[in-house]
Motif scaffolding. Structure first.
Motif, PDB file in Angstrom:
ATOM      1  N   PRO A   1       7.467  -9.804   2.122  1.00 44.42           N
ATOM      2  CA  PRO A   1       6.519  -9.465   1.053  1.00 44.42           C
ATOM      3  C   PRO A   1       5.104  -9.970   1.289  1.00 44.42           C
ATOM      4  O   PRO A   1       4.190  -9.592   0.566  1.00 44.42           O
ATOM      5  CB  PRO A   1       7.132 -10.147  -0.175  1.00 44.42           C
ATOM      6  CG  PRO A   1       7.913 -11.284   0.375  1.00 44.42           C
ATOM      7  CD  PRO A   1       8.440 -10.827   1.699  1.00 44.42           C
ATOM      8  N   ILE A   2       4.916 -10.831   2.315  1.00 43.57           N
ATOM      9  CA  ILE A   2       3.578 -11.407   2.528  1.00 43.57           C
ATOM     10  C   ILE A   2       2.979 -11.023   3.873  1.00 43.57           C
ATOM     11  O   ILE A   2       1.848 -11.387   4.173  1.00 43.57           O
ATOM     12  CB  ILE A   2       3.619 -12.947   2.412  1.00 43.57           C
ATOM     13  CG1 ILE A   2       4.632 -13.536   3.395  1.00 43.57           C
ATOM     14  CG2 ILE A   2       3.933 -13.373   0.981  1.00 43.57           C
ATOM     15  CD1 ILE A   2       4.604 -15.041   3.498  1.00 43.57           C
TER      16      ILE A   2
ATOM     17  N   TYR B   1       0.830  -1.207   0.000  1.00 45.85           N
ATOM     18  CA  TYR B   1       0.000   0.000   0.000  1.00 45.85           C
ATOM     19  C   TYR B   1       0.868   1.261   0.000  1.00 45.85           C
ATOM     20  O   TYR B   1       0.493   2.288  -0.539  1.00 45.85           O
ATOM     21  CB  TYR B   1      -0.937   0.009   1.221  1.00 45.85           C
ATOM     22  CG  TYR B   1      -1.938  -1.112   1.183  1.00 45.85           C
ATOM     23  CD1 TYR B   1      -3.175  -0.956   0.560  1.00 45.85           C
ATOM     24  CD2 TYR B   1      -1.647  -2.349   1.741  1.00 45.85           C
ATOM     25  CE1 TYR B   1      -4.090  -1.998   0.499  1.00 45.85           C
ATOM     26  CE2 TYR B   1      -2.555  -3.398   1.686  1.00 45.85           C
ATOM     27  CZ  TYR B   1      -3.773  -3.208   1.066  1.00 45.85           C
ATOM     28  OH  TYR B   1      -4.671  -4.245   1.000  1.00 45.85           O
ATOM     29  N   ALA B   2       2.040   1.177   0.611  1.00 50.71           N
ATOM     30  CA  ALA B   2       2.914   2.351   0.733  1.00 50.71           C
ATOM     31  C   ALA B   2       3.994   2.401  -0.354  1.00 50.71           C
ATOM     32  O   ALA B   2       4.531   3.463  -0.628  1.00 50.71           O
ATOM     33  CB  ALA B   2       3.584   2.357   2.102  1.00 50.71           C
TER      34      ALA B   2
ATOM     35  N   GLN C   1      -0.322 -17.857  -2.399  1.00 51.05           N
ATOM     36  CA  GLN C   1      -0.272 -17.559  -3.842  1.00 51.05           C
ATOM     37  C   GLN C   1       0.969 -16.742  -4.194  1.00 51.05           C
ATOM     38  O   GLN C   1       1.642 -17.019  -5.188  1.00 51.05           O
ATOM     39  CB  GLN C   1      -1.521 -16.768  -4.255  1.00 51.05           C
ATOM     40  CG  GLN C   1      -2.816 -17.547  -4.159  1.00 51.05           C
ATOM     41  CD  GLN C   1      -4.020 -16.667  -4.500  1.00 51.05           C
ATOM     42  OE1 GLN C   1      -3.888 -15.624  -5.130  1.00 51.05           O
ATOM     43  NE2 GLN C   1      -5.196 -17.078  -4.061  1.00 51.05           N
ATOM     44  N   VAL C   2       1.279 -15.744  -3.361  1.00 45.76           N
ATOM     45  CA  VAL C   2       2.437 -14.889  -3.636  1.00 45.76           C
ATOM     46  C   VAL C   2       3.739 -15.681  -3.485  1.00 45.76           C
ATOM     47  O   VAL C   2       4.658 -15.554  -4.299  1.00 45.76           O
ATOM     48  CB  VAL C   2       2.426 -13.645  -2.711  1.00 45.76           C
ATOM     49  CG1 VAL C   2       3.716 -12.845  -2.854  1.00 45.76           C
ATOM     50  CG2 VAL C   2       1.226 -12.756  -3.044  1.00 45.76           C
TER      51      VAL C   2
ATOM     52  N   PHE D   1      -6.735  -1.933  -6.880  1.00 40.60           N
ATOM     53  CA  PHE D   1      -6.304  -3.323  -6.733  1.00 40.60           C
ATOM     54  C   PHE D   1      -6.334  -3.758  -5.272  1.00 40.60           C
ATOM     55  O   PHE D   1      -6.235  -2.931  -4.367  1.00 40.60           O
ATOM     56  CB  PHE D   1      -4.870  -3.483  -7.270  1.00 40.60           C
ATOM     57  CG  PHE D   1      -4.746  -3.253  -8.749  1.00 40.60           C
ATOM     58  CD1 PHE D   1      -4.874  -4.302  -9.647  1.00 40.60           C
ATOM     59  CD2 PHE D   1      -4.498  -1.985  -9.246  1.00 40.60           C
ATOM     60  CE1 PHE D   1      -4.762  -4.093 -11.001  1.00 40.60           C
ATOM     61  CE2 PHE D   1      -4.391  -1.757 -10.606  1.00 40.60           C
ATOM     62  CZ  PHE D   1      -4.526  -2.822 -11.494  1.00 40.60           C
ATOM     63  N   SER D   2      -6.453  -5.061  -5.072  1.00 44.87           N
ATOM     64  CA  SER D   2      -6.396  -5.628  -3.712  1.00 44.87           C
ATOM     65  C   SER D   2      -4.927  -5.677  -3.252  1.00 44.87           C
ATOM     66  O   SER D   2      -4.005  -5.454  -4.045  1.00 44.87           O
ATOM     67  CB  SER D   2      -6.972  -7.040  -3.714  1.00 44.87           C
ATOM     68  OG  SER D   2      -6.126  -7.902  -4.473  1.00 44.87           O
ATOM     69  N   GLY D   3      -4.718  -6.017  -1.974  1.00 43.59           N
ATOM     70  CA  GLY D   3      -3.353  -6.095  -1.436  1.00 43.59           C
ATOM     71  C   GLY D   3      -2.485  -7.093  -2.175  1.00 43.59           C
ATOM     72  O   GLY D   3      -1.327  -6.825  -2.509  1.00 43.59           O
TER      73      GLY D   3
END
Length: 327
Positions: A186-187, A107-108, A197-198, A160-162
């Motif tokens: 990252p997750i 988000y940032a 998924q990521v 977009f979602s996160g």
């Protein structure tokens, strides 16, 4: 594990201190926050080194200092044999194409005023790699690579979602075909269902593109899943480093043993018999670390020597490094 054991990153005695100053007009240097204090390790080509530890242990600072987002206080980082800390100006700029970072907060880390296409294309423009139609095609190719619709280029991050935003961050990191990526938690800000998924995407990209990762995280079970080897940090120092299975089955440092005892086991009978190690007290301030071993204030098995001498970070058996007087 990686068959070809060729180091891509060699970190030697890395230190990063943030100065503490006093005074409004004349600033006096009164101390240092020892965020990273004498850290050494290698990352081999094509492998993932997991870096774990409590909040404030210095994990993120290690990643950022390796990439020279923070200038080091002391030490050396060799990238494919080249000393990164000796490079200046254009030399360092060219080297940056080979190493990238995926930031913790999707988000940032994305500019809300820029479209997704502009965000992913920015590295290509800065380094003069692609222009015009070629740039547009490369951006669409990167979106496909991370599992997003290539026609989303004109949308903005808030649409977009996160999980999708983190995929955009991954696409941006891949734009210049890097060899090495620092994945800084990252997750951690994503839903559990999206985390897998990521992580699977990162593994697929590593296999397809031959990437090398430094994977910084809190989730020990996720780190075990993605990493080849794991390093455990405590108060600016690495206390244990070895193969991921070895560190789970045979942790040698008391701090690692406490961390591993906190990882839940999906078997009720085993979980019931397991002994949890509960550490008392809080992590000391990196501005005033304890004398001797950094862990001595919370260690359940500390000896007299632990309060006097700093333990040497040494190889106690092939590939297993520990900094502990008891081992």
């Amino acid at each position: 594990m990686v068959a070809e054991r060729v180091p891509l990153i060699q970190v030697r005695h890395l230190k990063k201190y943030f100065p503490i100053t006093r005074g409004l007009i004349i600033q006096r240097h009164v101390g240092d926050i020892k965020a990273v204090d004498d850290v050494s390790f290698d990352i081999y080509k094509g492998e993932t080194l997991g870096l774990v530890g409590e909040t404030g242990s210095g994990k993120t600072t290690v990643g950022r200092t390796i990439l020279r987002l923070y200038e080091p206080t002391d030490g050396q980082v060799l990238f494919d044999g080249v000393d990164l800390f000796r490079l200046k100006g254009e030399e360092m700029r060219r080297m940056r194409r080979r190493m990238q970072m995926i930031f913790q907060d999707p988000y940032a880390s994305l500019n809300p005023r820029m479209t997704v296409g502009s965000i992913i294309a920015e590295p290509l423009e800065v380094h003069g790699v692609a222009h015009g139609r070629e740039k547009t095609e490369r951006v669409q190719e990167l979106l496909r690579l991370v599992g997003l619709n290539p026609y989303f280029v004109n949308r903005y991050p808030h649409e977009f979602s996160g999980g999708q935003r983190q995929r955009i961050g991954i696409a941006r990191a891949l734009a210049l075909n890097p060899d090495f990526i620092v994945c800084d938690e990252p997750i951690s800000s994503l839903d559990v269902s999206i985390q897998a998924q990521v992580v699977n995407l990162l593994e697929d990209l590593q296999e397809r593109l031959g990437l090398t990762y430094l994977f910084i995280a809190h989730d020990l079970s996720m780190v075990r899943h993605i990493s080849d080897r794991m390093a455990v940090m405590y108060l600016g120092k690495i206390v244990e480093l070895t193969d991921r299975d070895e560190i789970y089955l045979n942790p040698l440092h008391p701090y690692t043993q406490a961390l591993m005892s906190a990882v839940p086991v999906p078997d009720p009978e085993v979980e019931e018999k397991r002994q949890r190690i509960i550490l008392e007290g809080d992590i000391p301030s990196p501005a005033n670390p304890p004398k001797g071993c950094n862990f001595n204030t919370r260690c359940p098995v500390a000896m007299d020597v632990c309060f006097e001498e700093e333990p040497e970070f040494r190889e106690v058996k092939p590939g297993h490094w520990v900094a502990c007087h008891r081992v």
